[in-house]
Design a protein around this motif. Structure first.
Motif, short mmCIF file in Angstrom:
data_model
loop_
_atom_site.label_atom_id
_atom_site.label_comp_id
_atom_site.label_asym_id
_atom_site.label_seq_id
_atom_site.Cartn_x
_atom_site.Cartn_y
_atom_site.Cartn_z
N ILE A 59 0.83 -1.09 -0.01
CA ILE A 59 0.14 -0.12 0.15
C ILE A 59 0.93 1.31 0.20
CG2 ILE A 59 -1.51 1.25 1.45
CD1 ILE A 59 -2.98 -1.43 2.18
N GLU A 60 1.88 1.26 0.66
CA GLU A 60 2.83 2.36 0.93
C GLU A 60 3.44 2.68 -0.36
OE1 GLU A 60 5.13 1.24 4.29
OE2 GLU A 60 3.91 2.43 5.65
N ARG A 61 3.75 1.51 -1.12
CA ARG A 61 4.52 1.73 -2.30
C ARG A 61 3.62 2.10 -3.63
NH1 ARG A 61 6.92 -3.78 -5.23
NH2 ARG A 61 4.75 -4.04 -5.63
N GLU A 62 2.27 1.87 -3.28
CA GLU A 62 1.34 2.38 -4.32
C GLU A 62 1.09 3.85 -3.98
OE1 GLU A 62 -1.27 2.20 -7.40
OE2 GLU A 62 0.06 0.77 -6.74
N ILE A 63 0.90 4.04 -2.67
CA ILE A 63 0.83 5.58 -2.41
C ILE A 63 1.92 6.38 -2.96
CG2 ILE A 63 0.70 7.41 -0.39
CD1 ILE A 63 -0.73 5.27 1.20
N ASN A 64 2.97 6.17 -2.65
CA ASN A 64 4.41 6.62 -3.26
C ASN A 64 4.20 6.76 -4.77
OD1 ASN A 64 5.26 7.10 -0.60
ND2 ASN A 64 6.52 5.27 -0.77
N GLU A 65 3.88 5.70 -5.50
CA GLU A 65 3.64 5.95 -6.92
C GLU A 65 2.80 6.83 -7.39
OE1 GLU A 65 5.72 4.57 -9.55
OE2 GLU A 65 7.02 4.06 -7.66
N LEU A 66 1.54 6.99 -6.85
CA LEU A 66 0.59 7.82 -7.01
C LEU A 66 1.03 9.31 -6.84
CD1 LEU A 66 -2.68 6.00 -5.80
CD2 LEU A 66 -1.93 6.45 -8.12
N ASP A 67 1.67 9.39 -5.79
CA ASP A 67 2.15 10.83 -5.14
C ASP A 67 3.12 11.49 -6.30
OD1 ASP A 67 0.63 11.02 -3.12
OD2 ASP A 67 2.31 10.49 -1.75
N LYS A 68 4.02 10.35 -6.92
CA LYS A 68 4.91 10.86 -8.17
C LYS A 68 4.07 11.28 -9.08
CE LYS A 68 8.60 7.70 -6.56
NZ LYS A 68 9.34 6.31 -6.86
N LYS A 69 3.07 10.58 -9.41
CA LYS A 69 2.43 11.03 -10.71
C LYS A 69 1.55 12.28 -10.53
CE LYS A 69 1.70 6.09 -12.03
NZ LYS A 69 0.60 5.24 -12.37
N SER A 70 1.25 12.76 -9.36
CA SER A 70 0.64 13.96 -9.08
C SER A 70 1.51 15.32 -8.82
CB SER A 70 -0.60 13.98 -8.02
OG SER A 70 0.07 13.31 -6.95
#
Length: 70
Positions: A59-70
């Motif tokens: 979940i943390e990895r996915e949150i980090n990936e989404l943060d990078k995209k925004s």
């Protein structure tokens, strides 16, 4: 499936809460006078802890990936 950051953060919060309870359960069982009697429950709780820790990491990895995209 796609999830937004808010959904992931809430899922992580719920898993963290469950992890806390599971860790307390393990401590309680291990502190009992006849802890060997609870070996299977302790093993099950520890395996669940490992599974939830893996879930939190993903979940943390996915949150980090989404943060990078925004």
């Amino acid at each position: 499936m796609k999830f937004d950051v808010a959904e992931l953060v809430e899922a992580k919060r719920q898993i963290d809460s469950t992890l806390h309870k599971l860790r307390q359960t393990v401590k309680t069982f291990e502190a009992k006078e006849n802890a060997g009697r609870y070996k299977s429950q302790i093993t099950l709780a520890k395996r669940r802890i490992q599974a939830f820790e893996l879930s939190v990491a993903l979940i943390e990895r996915e949150i980090n990936e989404l943060d990078k995209k925004s």
